[in-house]
Design a protein around this motif. Structure first.
Motif, PDB file in Angstrom:
ATOM      1  N   THR A 165       0.844  -1.186   0.000  1.00  0.00           N
ATOM      2  CA  THR A 165       0.000   0.000   0.000  1.00  0.00           C
ATOM      3  C   THR A 165       0.879   1.236   0.000  1.00  0.00           C
ATOM      4  O   THR A 165       1.765   1.371   0.846  1.00  0.00           O
ATOM      5  CB  THR A 165      -0.917   0.019   1.234  1.00  0.00           C
ATOM      6  N   ILE A 166       0.631   2.125  -0.960  1.00  0.00           N
ATOM      7  CA  ILE A 166       1.337   3.405  -1.022  1.00  0.00           C
ATOM      8  C   ILE A 166       0.367   4.477  -0.548  1.00  0.00           C
ATOM      9  O   ILE A 166      -0.695   4.671  -1.146  1.00  0.00           O
ATOM     10  CB  ILE A 166       1.808   3.720  -2.459  1.00  0.00           C
ATOM     11  N   ALA A 167       0.713   5.153   0.511  1.00  0.00           N
ATOM     12  CA  ALA A 167      -0.136   6.205   1.073  1.00  0.00           C
ATOM     13  C   ALA A 167       0.525   7.558   0.861  1.00  0.00           C
ATOM     14  O   ALA A 167       1.715   7.729   1.152  1.00  0.00           O
ATOM     15  CB  ALA A 167      -0.352   5.966   2.566  1.00  0.00           C
ATOM     16  N   SER A 175       5.106   3.611   2.392  1.00  0.00           N
ATOM     17  CA  SER A 175       4.699   2.294   1.905  1.00  0.00           C
ATOM     18  C   SER A 175       4.444   1.430   3.128  1.00  0.00           C
ATOM     19  O   SER A 175       5.050   1.629   4.187  1.00  0.00           O
ATOM     20  CB  SER A 175       5.789   1.674   1.025  1.00  0.00           C
ATOM     21  N   ALA A 176       3.533   0.472   3.002  1.00  0.00           N
ATOM     22  CA  ALA A 176       3.191  -0.363   4.145  1.00  0.00           C
ATOM     23  C   ALA A 176       2.527  -1.647   3.666  1.00  0.00           C
ATOM     24  O   ALA A 176       2.128  -1.770   2.499  1.00  0.00           O
ATOM     25  CB  ALA A 176       2.258   0.378   5.103  1.00  0.00           C
ATOM     26  N   ILE A 177       2.408  -2.591   4.571  1.00  0.00           N
ATOM     27  CA  ILE A 177       1.599  -3.780   4.352  1.00  0.00           C
ATOM     28  C   ILE A 177       0.267  -3.535   5.040  1.00  0.00           C
ATOM     29  O   ILE A 177       0.231  -3.211   6.233  1.00  0.00           O
ATOM     30  CB  ILE A 177       2.260  -5.042   4.932  1.00  0.00           C
ATOM     31  N   ARG A 178      -0.811  -3.660   4.309  1.00  0.00           N
ATOM     32  CA  ARG A 178      -2.122  -3.376   4.907  1.00  0.00           C
ATOM     33  C   ARG A 178      -2.668  -4.620   5.594  1.00  0.00           C
ATOM     34  O   ARG A 178      -2.816  -5.686   5.004  1.00  0.00           O
ATOM     35  CB  ARG A 178      -3.094  -2.882   3.854  1.00  0.00           C
ATOM     36  N   ASP A 179      -2.959  -4.446   6.873  1.00  0.00           N
ATOM     37  CA  ASP A 179      -3.590  -5.500   7.673  1.00  0.00           C
ATOM     38  C   ASP A 179      -4.983  -4.985   8.037  1.00  0.00           C
ATOM     39  O   ASP A 179      -5.116  -3.922   8.647  1.00  0.00           O
ATOM     40  CB  ASP A 179      -2.774  -5.774   8.940  1.00  0.00           C
ATOM     41  N   ALA A 222       5.403  14.526  -6.658  1.00  0.00           N
ATOM     42  CA  ALA A 222       6.813  14.189  -6.459  1.00  0.00           C
ATOM     43  C   ALA A 222       6.955  12.873  -5.713  1.00  0.00           C
ATOM     44  O   ALA A 222       7.848  12.058  -6.016  1.00  0.00           O
ATOM     45  CB  ALA A 222       7.519  15.317  -5.708  1.00  0.00           C
ATOM     46  N   HIS A 223       6.087  12.631  -4.739  1.00  0.00           N
ATOM     47  CA  HIS A 223       6.132  11.360  -4.007  1.00  0.00           C
ATOM     48  C   HIS A 223       5.588  10.211  -4.854  1.00  0.00           C
ATOM     49  O   HIS A 223       6.132   9.099  -4.826  1.00  0.00           O
ATOM     50  CB  HIS A 223       5.337  11.472  -2.700  1.00  0.00           C
ATOM     51  N   LEU A 224       4.529  10.472  -5.618  1.00  0.00           N
ATOM     52  CA  LEU A 224       3.947   9.438  -6.464  1.00  0.00           C
ATOM     53  C   LEU A 224       4.942   8.962  -7.514  1.00  0.00           C
ATOM     54  O   LEU A 224       4.975   7.783  -7.870  1.00  0.00           O
ATOM     55  CB  LEU A 224       2.684   9.983  -7.143  1.00  0.00           C
ATOM     56  N   PHE A 225       5.775   9.870  -8.008  1.00  0.00           N
ATOM     57  CA  PHE A 225       6.775   9.513  -9.011  1.00  0.00           C
ATOM     58  C   PHE A 225       8.147   9.273  -8.376  1.00  0.00           C
ATOM     59  O   PHE A 225       9.156   9.226  -9.079  1.00  0.00           O
ATOM     60  CB  PHE A 225       6.846  10.595 -10.087  1.00  0.00           C
ATOM     61  N   GLY A 226       8.141   9.080  -7.071  1.00  0.00           N
ATOM     62  CA  GLY A 226       9.376   8.768  -6.369  1.00  0.00           C
ATOM     63  C   GLY A 226       9.552   7.274  -6.162  1.00  0.00           C
ATOM     64  O   GLY A 226       9.061   6.459  -6.947  1.00  0.00           O
ATOM     65  N   LYS A 227      10.243   6.913  -5.099  1.00  0.00           N
ATOM     66  CA  LYS A 227      10.553   5.496  -4.838  1.00  0.00           C
ATOM     67  C   LYS A 227      10.002   5.059  -3.499  1.00  0.00           C
ATOM     68  O   LYS A 227       9.843   5.857  -2.577  1.00  0.00           O
ATOM     69  CB  LYS A 227      12.059   5.275  -4.886  1.00  0.00           C
ATOM     70  N   ALA A 228       9.704   3.764  -3.424  1.00  0.00           N
ATOM     71  CA  ALA A 228       9.189   3.162  -2.196  1.00  0.00           C
ATOM     72  C   ALA A 228      10.031   1.950  -1.835  1.00  0.00           C
ATOM     73  O   ALA A 228      10.611   1.297  -2.703  1.00  0.00           O
ATOM     74  CB  ALA A 228       7.735   2.741  -2.380  1.00  0.00           C
ATOM     75  N   ILE A 239       7.616   3.888  -7.862  1.00  0.00           N
ATOM     76  CA  ILE A 239       6.172   3.752  -7.637  1.00  0.00           C
ATOM     77  C   ILE A 239       5.383   3.922  -8.926  1.00  0.00           C
ATOM     78  O   ILE A 239       4.556   3.077  -9.299  1.00  0.00           O
ATOM     79  CB  ILE A 239       5.691   4.781  -6.602  1.00  0.00           C
ATOM     80  N   ALA A 240       5.601   5.034  -9.620  1.00  0.00           N
ATOM     81  CA  ALA A 240       4.809   5.339 -10.814  1.00  0.00           C
ATOM     82  C   ALA A 240       5.020   4.303 -11.905  1.00  0.00           C
ATOM     83  O   ALA A 240       4.075   3.925 -12.602  1.00  0.00           O
ATOM     84  CB  ALA A 240       5.144   6.730 -11.335  1.00  0.00           C
ATOM     85  N   ALA A 241       6.250   3.840 -12.067  1.00  0.00           N
ATOM     86  CA  ALA A 241       6.533   2.850 -13.108  1.00  0.00           C
ATOM     87  C   ALA A 241       5.784   1.556 -12.840  1.00  0.00           C
ATOM     88  O   ALA A 241       5.211   0.950 -13.758  1.00  0.00           O
ATOM     89  CB  ALA A 241       8.027   2.591 -13.197  1.00  0.00           C
ATOM     90  N   GLU A 242       5.775   1.112 -11.591  1.00  0.00           N
ATOM     91  CA  GLU A 242       5.076  -0.123 -11.250  1.00  0.00           C
ATOM     92  C   GLU A 242       3.569   0.045 -11.369  1.00  0.00           C
ATOM     93  O   GLU A 242       2.868  -0.840 -11.868  1.00  0.00           O
ATOM     94  CB  GLU A 242       5.452  -0.578  -9.837  1.00  0.00           C
ATOM     95  N   TYR A 243       3.065   1.193 -10.929  1.00  0.00           N
ATOM     96  CA  TYR A 243       1.624   1.414 -11.024  1.00  0.00           C
ATOM     97  C   TYR A 243       1.197   1.520 -12.483  1.00  0.00           C
ATOM     98  O   TYR A 243       0.168   0.961 -12.885  1.00  0.00           O
ATOM     99  CB  TYR A 243       1.217   2.679 -10.266  1.00  0.00           C
TER     100      TYR A 243
END
Length: 252
Positions: A165-167, A175-179, A222-228, A239-243
């Motif tokens: 999950t990218i918030a 970035s996180a694992i959603r529980d 800037a964060h959306l096109f950044g790295k996680a 992030i953006a490339a994978e999405y």
């Protein structure tokens, strides 16, 4: 010559084959003529209901009307909004690719009009921003981009395939694992992209938001096109490339 071709494109629409959401073939062209003459609010309301259903479902009459709506957009906010809403559905399985292709010139002009509108910093800025992305055929961003107050993007880690999950919002950028019981766990801070490293759609999005004084939008981009960092395997990915890889439609 270009003006002649535009008139020709408008004339060759076979309305007897262009059903609206009620199954009618004659009401939409009549409504278009009405709004072109007097910008009647009731006619616009009916036209919107006939061309675009909830959940962004567009019928053939919607794409058939798109060219005329975009030409009206310079003098009608209703036309601009309705044309943008229809255009954002351009990547769907609608069977109207020929209608979209026939109004390529109008789409280009519509994009320029939207850019002028964005420069005025209007109240409907985000909608016009998303419409501009659709005019650039960046349909996946047009569909999901928010104002970054409460935005989430879900994608698979390219290395271990766990769902990440990218918030990006007022509550954090991570970035996180959603529980579903514990919420977002094992958070890792995102790494925003330096403005000088942006390219393509990301660069346009960022530079346009900065130009128009939309600091929160620019920071979110800037964060959306950044790295996680993946919380499971600690690998770092774009992030953006994978999405985009997972969600960008295949244009026919």
């Amino acid at each position: 010559m270009q003006a002649t071709m535009k008139r020709f494109n408008a004339q060759v629409v076979n309305w007897t084959r262009m059903r609206d959401c009620y199954g009618d073939v004659d009401r939409v062209p009549a409504l278009l003529e009405q709004v072109e003459l007097d910008d009647d609010a009731d006619a616009w309301k009916e036209l919107g209901f006939r061309l675009l259903l909830e959940h962004d479902l567009v019928f053939p009459a919607g794409f058939a009307a798109l060219s005329r709506l975009m030409r009206l957009a310079s003098r009608s906010a209703r036309a601009r909004a309705l044309a943008g809403s229809i255009l954002r559905c351009g990547a769907g399985h609608h069977g109207c690719d020929d209608l979209l292709a026939s109004c390529a010139d109008e789409i280009s002009g519509f994009r320029e009009l939207l850019d002028r509108h964005l420069r005025s910093r209007p109240v409907d800025y985000l909608q016009a921003f998303r419409d501009s992305l659709a005019a650039m055929e960046e349909y996946h961003w047009s569909a999901v981009l928010g104002d970054f107050t409460d935005d989430f993007y879900h994608l698979a880690c390219p290395h271990c395939a766990v769902e990440v999950t990218i918030a990006i919002g007022d509550y954090g950028r991570y970035s996180a694992i959603r529980d579903w019981n514990l919420g977002d766990v094992d958070r890792r801070d995102l790494r925003p992209a330096p403005s000088g490293e942006l390219s393509g759609a990301g660069r346009w999005m960022y530079e346009t938001a900065v130009r128009d004084g939309r600091e929160a939008l620019a920071d979110g981009i800037a964060h959306l096109f950044g790295k996680a960092e993946c919380p499971r395997c600690a690998s770092v990915f774009d992030i953006a490339a994978e999405y985009t890889s997972a969600n960008r439609p295949v244009l026919r």
